[in-house]
Design a protein around this motif. Structure first.
Motif, PDB file in Angstrom:
ATOM      1  N   GLU A  12       0.910  -1.248   0.032  1.00 26.56           N
ATOM      2  CA  GLU A  12      -0.096  -0.012  -0.042  1.00 26.56           C
ATOM      3  C   GLU A  12       0.831   1.220   0.138  1.00 26.56           C
ATOM      4  O   GLU A  12       0.304   2.220  -0.701  1.00 26.56           O
ATOM      5  CB  GLU A  12      -0.992  -0.092   1.325  1.00 26.56           C
ATOM      6  CG  GLU A  12      -0.252   0.006   2.799  1.00 26.56           C
ATOM      7  CD  GLU A  12       0.016   1.548   2.936  1.00 26.56           C
ATOM      8  OE1 GLU A  12       0.583   1.924   3.931  1.00 26.56           O
ATOM      9  OE2 GLU A  12      -0.668   2.465   2.377  1.00 26.56           O
ATOM     10  N   ILE A  13       1.887   1.141   0.799  1.00 27.54           N
ATOM     11  CA  ILE A  13       2.664   2.621   0.925  1.00 27.54           C
ATOM     12  C   ILE A  13       3.243   2.857  -0.452  1.00 27.54           C
ATOM     13  O   ILE A  13       3.323   3.979  -0.964  1.00 27.54           O
ATOM     14  CB  ILE A  13       3.857   2.192   2.044  1.00 27.54           C
ATOM     15  CG1 ILE A  13       4.481   3.886   1.986  1.00 27.54           C
ATOM     16  CG2 ILE A  13       4.772   1.361   1.599  1.00 27.54           C
ATOM     17  CD1 ILE A  13       3.622   4.873   2.502  1.00 27.54           C
ATOM     18  N   ARG A 338      -6.081  -0.659  10.621  1.00 30.28           N
ATOM     19  CA  ARG A 338      -5.182  -1.524   9.770  1.00 30.28           C
ATOM     20  C   ARG A 338      -5.711  -2.790   9.860  1.00 30.28           C
ATOM     21  O   ARG A 338      -6.163  -3.383  10.596  1.00 30.28           O
ATOM     22  CB  ARG A 338      -3.969  -1.816  10.532  1.00 30.28           C
ATOM     23  CG  ARG A 338      -3.172  -0.405  10.837  1.00 30.28           C
ATOM     24  CD  ARG A 338      -1.741  -0.751  11.497  1.00 30.28           C
ATOM     25  NE  ARG A 338      -1.094   0.524  11.676  1.00 30.28           N
ATOM     26  CZ  ARG A 338       0.286   0.611  11.828  1.00 30.28           C
ATOM     27  NH1 ARG A 338       1.154  -0.565  11.588  1.00 30.28           N
ATOM     28  NH2 ARG A 338       0.821   1.870  12.171  1.00 30.28           N
ATOM     29  N   ILE A 339      -6.125  -3.099   8.422  1.00 27.10           N
ATOM     30  CA  ILE A 339      -6.853  -4.395   8.035  1.00 27.10           C
ATOM     31  C   ILE A 339      -5.834  -5.541   7.626  1.00 27.10           C
ATOM     32  O   ILE A 339      -4.995  -5.211   6.691  1.00 27.10           O
ATOM     33  CB  ILE A 339      -7.868  -4.183   7.096  1.00 27.10           C
ATOM     34  CG1 ILE A 339      -9.075  -3.218   7.341  1.00 27.10           C
ATOM     35  CG2 ILE A 339      -8.383  -5.457   6.566  1.00 27.10           C
ATOM     36  CD1 ILE A 339      -9.983  -2.737   6.172  1.00 27.10           C
ATOM     37  N   TYR A 340      -5.746  -6.408   8.731  1.00 26.92           N
ATOM     38  CA  TYR A 340      -4.642  -7.564   8.181  1.00 26.92           C
ATOM     39  C   TYR A 340      -5.210  -8.810   8.029  1.00 26.92           C
ATOM     40  O   TYR A 340      -6.392  -9.037   8.380  1.00 26.92           O
ATOM     41  CB  TYR A 340      -3.641  -7.737   9.657  1.00 26.92           C
ATOM     42  CG  TYR A 340      -2.871  -6.458   9.672  1.00 26.92           C
ATOM     43  CD1 TYR A 340      -1.591  -6.985   9.416  1.00 26.92           C
ATOM     44  CD2 TYR A 340      -2.760  -5.372  10.169  1.00 26.92           C
ATOM     45  CE1 TYR A 340      -0.291  -6.121   9.254  1.00 26.92           C
ATOM     46  CE2 TYR A 340      -1.779  -4.348  10.196  1.00 26.92           C
ATOM     47  CZ  TYR A 340      -0.439  -4.997   9.939  1.00 26.92           C
ATOM     48  OH  TYR A 340       0.535  -4.046   9.632  1.00 26.92           O
ATOM     49  N   PRO A 385       1.312  -9.074   6.530  1.00 22.05           N
ATOM     50  CA  PRO A 385      -0.177  -9.462   5.815  1.00 22.05           C
ATOM     51  C   PRO A 385      -0.875  -8.221   5.975  1.00 22.05           C
ATOM     52  O   PRO A 385      -2.068  -8.508   5.973  1.00 22.05           O
ATOM     53  CB  PRO A 385      -0.396 -10.590   6.865  1.00 22.05           C
ATOM     54  CG  PRO A 385       0.256 -10.223   8.039  1.00 22.05           C
ATOM     55  CD  PRO A 385       1.411  -9.651   7.984  1.00 22.05           C
ATOM     56  N   MET A 386      -0.482  -7.100   5.847  1.00 20.50           N
ATOM     57  CA  MET A 386      -1.229  -5.847   5.796  1.00 20.50           C
ATOM     58  C   MET A 386      -2.594  -6.081   4.427  1.00 20.50           C
ATOM     59  O   MET A 386      -1.902  -6.203   3.254  1.00 20.50           O
ATOM     60  CB  MET A 386      -0.889  -4.488   5.743  1.00 20.50           C
ATOM     61  CG  MET A 386      -1.891  -3.602   5.506  1.00 20.50           C
ATOM     62  SD  MET A 386      -0.840  -1.669   5.525  1.00 20.50           S
ATOM     63  CE  MET A 386      -0.835  -1.643   7.426  1.00 20.50           C
ATOM     64  N   ILE A 387      -3.705  -5.842   4.414  1.00 21.23           N
ATOM     65  CA  ILE A 387      -4.515  -5.916   3.403  1.00 21.23           C
ATOM     66  C   ILE A 387      -4.704  -4.305   2.875  1.00 21.23           C
ATOM     67  O   ILE A 387      -4.792  -4.028   1.771  1.00 21.23           O
ATOM     68  CB  ILE A 387      -5.899  -6.566   3.491  1.00 21.23           C
ATOM     69  CG1 ILE A 387      -5.819  -8.007   3.891  1.00 21.23           C
ATOM     70  CG2 ILE A 387      -7.054  -6.284   2.423  1.00 21.23           C
ATOM     71  CD1 ILE A 387      -6.804  -8.768   4.389  1.00 21.23           C
ATOM     72  N   ALA A 388      -5.125  -3.530   3.957  1.00 21.91           N
ATOM     73  CA  ALA A 388      -5.204  -2.199   3.631  1.00 21.91           C
ATOM     74  C   ALA A 388      -5.240  -1.346   4.970  1.00 21.91           C
ATOM     75  O   ALA A 388      -5.295  -1.958   6.301  1.00 21.91           O
ATOM     76  CB  ALA A 388      -6.714  -1.882   3.013  1.00 21.91           C
TER      77      ALA A 388
END
Ligand code: MV4
Length: 668
Positions: A12-13, A338-340, A385-388
């Motif tokens: 994402e970054i 933080r959606i993981y 494992p970050m989704i968004a």
């Protein structure tokens, strides 16, 4: 301003930095590992360079590989994002040596701030308040023990080179001190290769309040107010917000001044974050300075209306700060969740898998989604494992919290375990709503935050059942279109039959619960037998997969994702996962012998979807048998070609009859 920028990061970054760079007309260069060849940040960039195999240490952490890519692509500047090489002084040094602008602080500032003790000594000189403690170079046990006694128990023993709480030990009385020092030394040596320790006064349940600062190359320094990041689980931030709830404006100004002084003391340039611990009595203490853009920077962007990556690029290109302190103000309130891909039910074990279905909430002035993945992408074992990051803003904290809860409920993910339901529990918790946030929040409220998911509601069951019936109707229509007798009544799956109240019986596994549901066909839909009484259900599936249902006259939109025999019902609060159990399909699959499919039970063949010569994929519906007053769809146990059909609609099949044969691989 630069013509070209390499983003030495992923996910994402990387997407977020590319978005701003593109808006500024800068050519963007992505780097990627083999595992990320088809990822979003690669697709977004103007150019992408492969830098190595999946393991980060051979790709995103490889200074040589990143610089080689930058030289090859003619990058004028490199943005490190966060994590990976973003606080690696050697990397910043190597960029300089290669004549490439490092979008970040001076090398020396990174080095100094990388050592807790050294940074604290510098802060002390700058008059920045420190937690009472010892940060000296004399590391003998006797000196550390004397320091602890002078401070007064409880004390905290911390690794100087540490971060994120690693190597921290609370010591409440002198008896536990020696062991704590020895243990912290061992852990620090193992984790950081540096066993130097510091001893501080332990603050019970402080709040983590950090100040965003920005400095340009001409000595100007401003702060962009604070973020409260107290909601941390094992030192991983869960939900961050700006401004800090209930922070006194005078205290905000004092913390801002202290943070600016900290930046000035180290000759800082660029984006930085000064972290403080804020005690309940309003006192605050410097803990560390992060020399990178933080994951949670979007909440600051939302309340100030500034694009901090644009600020970084302008400052790195030698421009002055875009605004002065008196031009900056707080407007409204923002949260970031933080959606993981992780499983809260299994102690937040990171989850991997394919994002079979991914639909973020609709973005707009109140909702922002920073993500690096899309439907079909893999969450792999190689990286975080970050989704968004879900960021929500509104005019005040209550309104912003409403936005957050709604957006979390609208966030649809199927294919991996996620922390969405957990985030929803936190956002809905009364203590969170009151702003009673501090670093002890999760310890205090953990009993409320992991509610056992109850059995599916009648509405969830009705929606799942409706989806199955609509799916069967669509399959029958498709079969009818291919059939030589498209109008045969056997092609209908509505349950309509001459002289019989035909019905469907559906079985759903719901955790340990089994729901056996009967739906009776009616001219305008179905009537479902439920514990609360009969319920009329009807609906249609939109082209985008939205289920437009009418349940007893109440119209609602939901989404039911089919993933094998899994049905995930979303749109009615936390998503609910059911398993559609089809005994015949299970039996048939288990009895598929060689190239033929036998009847798993005696019954009447009511529909045939295929003909000899058809190529079918695993799971494709082949035919329907009516048995035990239930319709059972027999599906292809594997990819193959139908060689021979032994039954037609209306035929009676006995248990064990060969229903159809598949051609063997040689096409025999
Ligand atoms: C502390 C503290 C209490 N007293 N220092 C944890 C990681 C690092 N950022 C600093 N941390 C702490 N330092 C003293 N003297 C409590 C913590 C702490 C904490 C700080 C911020 C956010 C979450 C935290 C969770 C546990 C402990």
């Amino acid at each position: 301003m630069f013509d070209s920028l390499l983003i030495a990061n992923r996910g994402e970054i990387a997407c977020r930095v590319i978005r701003t760079a593109r808006r500024l007309g800068i050519r963007t260069i992505a780097v990627y590992s083999e595992a990320d060849a088809r990822s979003r940040h690669v697709a977004m960039a103007d150019r992408a360079v492969a830098i190595g195999p999946a393991p980060a240490r051979e790709s995103y952490l490889s200074i040589a590989a990143v610089l080689k890519a930058a030289k090859e692509a003619g990058a004028q500047a490199i943005h490190p994002g966060y994590g990976f090489l973003s606080e690696n002084a050697d990397f910043a040094q190597a960029c300089q040596a290669a004549g490439i602008v490092f979008v970040g602080p001076p090398v020396e500032a990174i080095r100094i701030m990388g050592s807790k003790s050294e940074s604290k000594r510098l802060m002390e000189k700058a008059g920045v308040p420190l937690v009472p403690g010892y940060h000296g170079t004399d590391q003998s046990d006797a000196t550390l023990a004397e320091a602890a006694r002078a401070i007064g128990f409880p004390v905290l023993v911390k690794a100087s080179a540490g971060g994120g709480g690693k190597g921290m030990r609370v010591v409440r009385e002198v008896q536990g001190l020696a062991e704590a020092i020895a243990g912290a030394r061992r852990e620090a040596k193992a984790a950081f290769g540096d066993d130097s320790l510091l001893v501080e006064k332990y603050l019970d349940r402080p709040r983590h309040v950090e100040i965003q600062i920005f400095a340009d190359g001409q000595g100007r320094v401003v702060h962009l107010f604070e973020r409260d990041c107290s909601l941390q689980r094992r030192h991983q931030k869960v939900i961050e917000e700006a401004p800090a709830p209930g922070l006194d404006p005078n205290l905000r100004a004092s913390m801002g001044r202290a943070a600016v002084a900290a930046a000035a003391a180290v000759g800082y340039v660029g984006a930085g974050t000064v972290e403080f611990l804020k005690a309940a009595d309003g006192s605050f203490y410097f803990i560390e300075m992060n020399t990178r853009l933080q994951v949670e920077h979007p909440v600051t962007e939302m309340i100030t209306g500034q694009d901090l990556v644009e600020w970084q690029l302008r400052v790195a290109a030698g421009e002055p700060l875009p605004l002065q302190q008196n031009e900056l103000a707080i407007k409204g309130h923002a949260f970031e969740a933080r959606i993981y891909a992780e499983d809260p039910a299994r102690d937040f074990l990171p989850a991997t898998g394919r994002l079979v279905h991914l639909r973020p909430p609709t973005e707009g002035p109140h909702v922002r989604v920073d993500t690096g993945v899309g439907s079909g992408d893999e969450i792999s074992i190689h990286y975080d494992p970050m989704i968004a990051k879900l960021i929500c803003w509104d005019a005040d904290r209550n309104r912003a919290l409403q936005r957050l809860k709604a957006a979390l409920a609208d966030y649809q993910v199927v294919g991996v375990a996620t922390n969405l339901a957990f985030l929803g529990s936190v956002a809905a918790h009364p203590a969170f709503a009151e702003g009673a946030v501090d670093t002890g929040f999760f310890e205090r409220h953990k009993a409320d935050l992991f509610p056992e998911p109850g059995p599916a509601s009648e509405r969830v069951l009705a929606l799942a059942s409706l989806d199955v019936l609509l799916e069967r109707a669509a399959e029958a229509e498709a079969a009818a279109r291919q059939s030589s007798d498209p109008h045969s009544p056997w092609h209908t799956t509505s349950g309509w039959r001459l002289n019989d109240d035909n019905h469907h019986v559906l079985i759903f596994k719901d955790g340990a619960t089994e729901h056996r549901l009967t739906l009776h066909y009616r001219p305008q839909g179905w009537v479902m037998d439920l514990p609360s009484g009969p319920l009329r259900v009807n609906g249609v599936l939109d082209a985008d997969g939205t289920l437009r249902a009418d349940l007893g006259g109440i119209r609602l939109a939901a989404t039911v994702i089919r993933h094998g025999d899994e049905r995930v019902v979303m749109g009615l609060g936390p998503s609910h996962r059911l398993i559609l159990f089809d005994p015949a399909a299970q039996a048939a699959e288990s009895e598929a012998q060689g190239g033929s499919l036998v009847a798993p039970m005696p019954g009447k063949v009511t529909q045939v979807f295929v003909k000899a010569g058809d190529r079918v994929a695993r799971g494709a519906p082949l035919l329907v048998i009516e048995a035990m007053k239930m319709e059972h769809t027999i599906r292809a146990p594997a990819d193959g070609v139908v060689a021979k059909l032994n039954f037609a609609p209306g035929d009676q099949a006995s248990d064990g009859d060969v229903l159809l044969a598949f051609a063997d691989e040689e096409g025999g």
